[in-house]
Design a protein around this motif. Structure first.
Motif, short mmCIF file in Angstrom:
data_model
loop_
_atom_site.label_atom_id
_atom_site.label_comp_id
_atom_site.label_asym_id
_atom_site.label_seq_id
_atom_site.Cartn_x
_atom_site.Cartn_y
_atom_site.Cartn_z
N ASP A 92 10.52 0.83 -8.12
CA ASP A 92 9.61 2.72 -8.35
C ASP A 92 8.20 1.68 -8.61
OD1 ASP A 92 11.50 4.82 -7.83
OD2 ASP A 92 12.41 3.60 -10.37
N LEU A 93 8.16 0.40 -8.92
CA LEU A 93 6.78 -0.10 -9.45
C LEU A 93 7.23 -1.69 -9.29
CD1 LEU A 93 4.97 0.76 -12.08
CD2 LEU A 93 6.66 2.17 -12.03
N SER A 111 -2.34 0.74 -8.60
CA SER A 111 -2.90 1.59 -9.62
C SER A 111 -4.52 0.88 -10.10
CB SER A 111 -2.21 1.39 -11.19
OG SER A 111 -2.23 -0.09 -11.25
N PHE A 246 3.06 0.42 -5.61
CA PHE A 246 3.60 1.10 -5.65
C PHE A 246 4.05 1.23 -4.14
CE2 PHE A 246 1.38 2.66 -9.69
CZ PHE A 246 1.86 2.69 -10.32
N ARG A 247 5.09 2.00 -3.61
CA ARG A 247 4.56 2.60 -2.20
C ARG A 247 4.24 3.02 -2.31
NH1 ARG A 247 10.39 2.17 -4.20
NH2 ARG A 247 10.31 4.53 -4.32
N THR A 250 4.75 6.74 -2.37
CA THR A 250 4.75 7.84 -3.80
C THR A 250 3.68 7.97 -5.19
OG1 THR A 250 5.12 5.72 -5.05
CG2 THR A 250 7.25 7.07 -4.43
N LEU A 253 3.26 9.35 -8.61
CA LEU A 253 3.71 8.34 -9.57
C LEU A 253 3.14 7.39 -9.90
CD1 LEU A 253 6.24 7.63 -11.50
CD2 LEU A 253 6.52 5.49 -9.89
N LYS A 254 2.18 7.14 -8.60
CA LYS A 254 0.38 6.52 -9.18
C LYS A 254 -0.30 7.15 -10.19
CE LYS A 254 -3.13 5.49 -6.08
NZ LYS A 254 -4.24 4.42 -7.17
#
Length: 284
Positions: A92-93, A111, A246-247, A250, A253-254
């Protein structure tokens, strides 16, 4: 014609609603994440006795995940496959002292930065160490070739005809190749500790890597012949600093990690951890 046109508009409207619903349904409520790290770049991240992963970044990640009440799993991944594997959804990251660069921002999201470090040369040959001088002052380079030319020219004189070891795919790789490929041989490695071994064995003349990496590995007795040499290189040339990757699909999530990082920076947690692992405050 009007009926057909109206039918077509309705079809497009329905497609739009479907896409909107799909995007809403895909807005994931994250409860668990898998994080890739090299686990071989001390003190940022490393494999500890017993196989667990430790270091500055894993300890920071543990703090962030506790703040977000996320279940976090660390997974070892070679650096050169890290970004492609992230994009393929393998995890995921990514967390591996990753410097934010314009090229990387085209393919992944970052981030906010949590560290900003410097690059430096290292050598083991006593004659080269004496010639270059033990590393001391920090020279800040801008990334503008004209402005940076005086210092780059000094480095070119030192490195002419030499072999330089560099980890492949890092922010430092491009710097070394751009400025010295025409006057020196460049040897790329998958892992940073590999070029340190070749440096000790005399197979290369210099290594170029992060100050924090060298500060950690050169404390080890087996690396006592290696020294950081020349000036430490910092400044805008390396971009805003190191961050999580990150993708691009997402953003939620970031956003969660940005909020947690902001809190960890504000309350001094990041500063405390950098001083613990690097013996210096390298917060951005």
């Amino acid at each position: 014609m009007k009926i057909k046109a109206l039918t077509k508009q309705v079809k497009f409207a329905l497609i739009g609603v479907a896409l909107l619903c799909a995007s809403v349904s895909e807005a994931k409520e994250w409860t668990a994440v898998t994080i890739a790290t090299e686990a071989a770049y001390p003190p940022w991240n490393m494999t500890l006795p017993g196989g667990t992963i430790g270091g500055f970044e894993p300890e920071l990640m543990a703090d962030l995940c506790a703040r977000m009440k996320l279940k976090c799993t660390l997974q070892a991944q070679d650096w050169d496959g890290m970004i492609p594997s992230l994009q393929a959804g393998k995890f995921d990251l990514i967390m591996d002292a990753i410097v934010i660069t314009p090229e990387r921002e085209k393919v992944i999201a970052f981030s906010r930065p949590y560290a900003a470090t410097q690059g430096v040369l290292a050598a083991s040959d006593p004659e080269l160490i004496a010639r270059a001088g033990v590393a001391g002052e920090v020279v800040k380079l801008t990334g503008d070739a004209a402005l940076d030319k005086p210092y780059i020219d000094q480095m070119r004189t030192l490195l002419k005809g030499k072999t330089i070891g560099i980890s492949s795919g890092t922010a430092y790789t491009q710097f070394v190749e751009t400025n010295f490929k025409d006057i020196a041989s460049i040897r790329e490695y998958k892992k940073s500790d590999e070029h340190v071994l070749d440096l000790q064995a005399g197979r290369i003349d210099f290594s170029f890597d992060d100050v924090t990496f060298f500060s950690s590995v050169l404390d080890m007795p087996e690396n006592k012949s290696v020294s950081m040499v020349g000036s430490k290189i910092g400044g805008p040339i390396w971009g805003p600093g190191e961050a999580l990757g990150f993708r691009q699909d997402t953003p939620e999530l970031k956003a969660k990690f940005d909020e947690a990082l902001s809190a960890a920076l504000a309350d001094g947690t990041v500063k405390r951890l950098t001083e613990k692992w690097f013996k210096a405050d390298i917060t951005p």
